[in-house]
Design an enzyme around this catalytic site. Sequence first.
Site, mmCIF file in Angstrom:
data_model
loop_
_atom_site.group_PDB
_atom_site.id
_atom_site.type_symbol
_atom_site.label_atom_id
_atom_site.label_comp_id
_atom_site.label_asym_id
_atom_site.label_seq_id
_atom_site.Cartn_x
_atom_site.Cartn_y
_atom_site.Cartn_z
ATOM 1 N N SER A 8 0.846 -1.189 0.000
ATOM 2 C CA SER A 8 0.000 0.000 0.000
ATOM 3 C C SER A 8 0.883 1.241 0.000
ATOM 4 O O SER A 8 1.649 1.470 0.947
ATOM 5 C CB SER A 8 -0.896 0.020 1.236
ATOM 6 O OG SER A 8 -1.450 1.316 1.358
ATOM 7 N N HIS A 33 -1.305 -1.219 -4.236
ATOM 8 C CA HIS A 33 -2.574 -0.878 -3.588
ATOM 9 C C HIS A 33 -2.617 0.633 -3.330
ATOM 10 O O HIS A 33 -1.735 1.181 -2.655
ATOM 11 C CB HIS A 33 -2.666 -1.662 -2.275
ATOM 12 C CG HIS A 33 -3.969 -1.542 -1.557
ATOM 13 N ND1 HIS A 33 -5.088 -2.282 -1.900
ATOM 14 C CD2 HIS A 33 -4.335 -0.776 -0.500
ATOM 15 C CE1 HIS A 33 -6.075 -1.979 -1.075
ATOM 16 N NE2 HIS A 33 -5.646 -1.061 -0.219
ATOM 17 N N ASP A 35 -4.656 3.621 -1.721
ATOM 18 C CA ASP A 35 -5.687 3.910 -0.725
ATOM 19 C C ASP A 35 -6.240 5.317 -0.905
ATOM 20 O O ASP A 35 -5.578 6.307 -0.590
ATOM 21 C CB ASP A 35 -5.106 3.765 0.682
ATOM 22 C CG ASP A 35 -5.043 2.316 1.117
ATOM 23 O OD1 ASP A 35 -6.051 1.602 0.921
ATOM 24 O OD2 ASP A 35 -3.997 1.894 1.634
ATOM 25 N N MET A 37 -8.833 8.088 0.164
ATOM 26 C CA MET A 37 -9.670 8.474 1.315
ATOM 27 C C MET A 37 -10.206 9.889 1.109
ATOM 28 O O MET A 37 -9.475 10.759 0.629
ATOM 29 C CB MET A 37 -8.836 8.438 2.601
ATOM 30 C CG MET A 37 -8.168 7.101 2.858
ATOM 31 S SD MET A 37 -7.379 7.080 4.465
ATOM 32 C CE MET A 37 -6.467 5.531 4.363
ATOM 33 N N HIS A 66 -8.440 1.289 -3.971
ATOM 34 C CA HIS A 66 -9.356 1.019 -2.862
ATOM 35 C C HIS A 66 -10.018 2.338 -2.474
ATOM 36 O O HIS A 66 -9.391 3.187 -1.839
ATOM 37 C CB HIS A 66 -8.522 0.404 -1.710
ATOM 38 C CG HIS A 66 -9.271 0.217 -0.440
ATOM 39 N ND1 HIS A 66 -8.633 -0.007 0.766
ATOM 40 C CD2 HIS A 66 -10.600 0.205 -0.170
ATOM 41 C CE1 HIS A 66 -9.551 -0.138 1.721
ATOM 42 N NE2 HIS A 66 -10.737 -0.012 1.174
ATOM 43 N N MET A 68 -12.099 4.450 -0.356
ATOM 44 C CA MET A 68 -12.748 4.611 0.947
ATOM 45 C C MET A 68 -13.466 5.953 0.914
ATOM 46 O O MET A 68 -13.046 6.939 1.543
ATOM 47 C CB MET A 68 -11.687 4.578 2.060
ATOM 48 C CG MET A 68 -11.136 3.179 2.277
ATOM 49 S SD MET A 68 -9.575 3.178 3.184
ATOM 50 C CE MET A 68 -8.429 3.381 1.833
ATOM 51 N N MET A 142 -11.736 -6.015 5.090
ATOM 52 C CA MET A 142 -10.854 -5.165 5.909
ATOM 53 C C MET A 142 -10.519 -5.892 7.208
ATOM 54 O O MET A 142 -11.406 -6.413 7.883
ATOM 55 C CB MET A 142 -11.527 -3.830 6.251
ATOM 56 C CG MET A 142 -11.756 -2.881 5.088
ATOM 57 S SD MET A 142 -10.296 -2.473 4.130
ATOM 58 C CE MET A 142 -9.217 -1.734 5.368
ATOM 59 N N GLY A 147 -8.718 3.901 7.356
ATOM 60 C CA GLY A 147 -8.379 5.299 7.640
ATOM 61 C C GLY A 147 -6.897 5.505 7.901
ATOM 62 O O GLY A 147 -6.364 6.552 7.576
ATOM 63 N N GLY A 149 -2.828 3.549 8.207
ATOM 64 C CA GLY A 149 -1.906 2.416 8.147
ATOM 65 C C GLY A 149 -1.362 2.129 9.534
ATOM 66 O O GLY A 149 -1.579 2.902 10.483
ATOM 67 N N GLY A 150 -0.682 1.012 9.668
ATOM 68 C CA GLY A 150 0.039 0.707 10.898
ATOM 69 C C GLY A 150 -0.814 0.231 12.069
ATOM 70 O O GLY A 150 -0.356 0.218 13.208
ATOM 71 N N ASP A 181 -6.798 -6.574 3.986
ATOM 72 C CA ASP A 181 -6.160 -5.260 4.059
ATOM 73 C C ASP A 181 -6.162 -4.754 5.490
ATOM 74 O O ASP A 181 -7.227 -4.494 6.061
ATOM 75 C CB ASP A 181 -6.937 -4.301 3.143
ATOM 76 C CG ASP A 181 -6.310 -2.923 3.050
ATOM 77 O OD1 ASP A 181 -5.181 -2.740 3.550
ATOM 78 O OD2 ASP A 181 -6.959 -2.037 2.464
ATOM 79 N N GLY A 182 -4.949 -4.608 6.051
ATOM 80 C CA GLY A 182 -4.800 -4.010 7.367
ATOM 81 C C GLY A 182 -4.065 -4.910 8.339
ATOM 82 O O GLY A 182 -4.518 -6.017 8.638
ATOM 83 N N GLY A 183 -2.917 -4.443 8.778
ATOM 84 C CA GLY A 183 -2.176 -5.175 9.807
ATOM 85 C C GLY A 183 -1.550 -6.480 9.353
ATOM 86 O O GLY A 183 -1.198 -7.314 10.186
ATOM 87 N N GLY A 203 1.107 -2.372 4.042
ATOM 88 C CA GLY A 203 1.661 -1.027 3.986
ATOM 89 C C GLY A 203 2.908 -0.928 4.819
ATOM 90 O O GLY A 203 4.040 -1.027 4.312
HETATM 91 C C1 DX5 Z 1 -6.317 1.292 5.786
HETATM 92 C C2 DX5 Z 1 -5.823 1.059 4.378
HETATM 93 C C3 DX5 Z 1 -4.779 0.009 4.285
HETATM 94 C C4 DX5 Z 1 -3.513 0.347 5.009
HETATM 95 C C5 DX5 Z 1 -2.716 -0.883 5.256
HETATM 96 O O1 DX5 Z 1 -7.289 2.255 5.754
HETATM 97 O O2 DX5 Z 1 -6.899 0.646 3.551
HETATM 98 O O3 DX5 Z 1 -4.498 -0.316 2.945
HETATM 99 O O4 DX5 Z 1 -2.738 1.244 4.307
HETATM 100 O O5 DX5 Z 1 -1.613 -0.515 6.008
HETATM 101 P P1 DX5 Z 1 -0.945 -1.514 7.049
HETATM 102 O O6 DX5 Z 1 -0.480 -2.695 6.256
HETATM 103 O O7 DX5 Z 1 0.172 -0.720 7.633
HETATM 104 O O8 DX5 Z 1 -2.010 -1.890 8.033
HETATM 105 ZN ZN ZN Z 2 -6.499 -0.271 1.508
#
Ligand code: DX5
Ligand code: ZN
Length: 223
Positions: A8, A33, A35, A37, A66, A68, A142, A147, A149-150, A181-183, A203
Amino acid sequence: MNVKVAPSILSADFSSMGEAVKNCRAWGADLIHCDVMDGSFVGPITFGGQMVKNIRPLTDLELDCHLMIEHPQTQVKFFADAGADYITVHYQPCARISPDYLKDTLQMIKGMGVKCGAVVNPDIDVEKIFDVFPLCDMVLLMSVFPGYGGQKFIPSVLDKIRKARAYAVEIGRPDLDIEIDGGVTAGNAGDIIDAGASILVAGSAVFGASDPAGAVKAIRGRS
Ligand code: DX5
Ligand code: ZN
């Protein structure tokens, strides 16, 4: 199943995005990817179709956008024209507009020659989007609240992946891509893949790694 890794670019340094995109290929990534927003469906604002248009010539990797955002139909054309390979839209903002809005948006994306997908947040049952599985090229589950990363992976999503894979098999789409997607980290990727996911977004685990190529390989794992 062939597992793909999608770094990401939310976790990249936006002041050197071109370099980040080129690096993704060198690191062995499969997709990029993006993101998007809007500051409304989720708090922060990232970027729009212009970013996708600008990075498009820099890579031959597929661009996985993606969205959002609220009212995704207003943005689909910008991303399709910019060269997106996938456009995914969230269930909730669509359901707030009308019962058919998600289905109509997926059809609009497909009609523009772009692969499409539906997305559910961690607190939304995957059954809510079962009706659009036949239309989807990808289903995105998800594993954090969108919203930022990390964040930490929410383990209850593993069960949702199993349900989604079982339903894909049931409707004769055993190879339907299920994206998480996420973590995602090298530490939990094995469980995510075993549950039935085929595309893993990462990400911070890639852009924050001292050896990003090694991180991509470790996330893809045995596959
Ligand atoms: C969250 C995003 C993810 C995010 C993933 O809103 O959609 O794509 O960037 O980041 P990590 O891998 O750090 O959770
Ligand atoms: Zn994403």
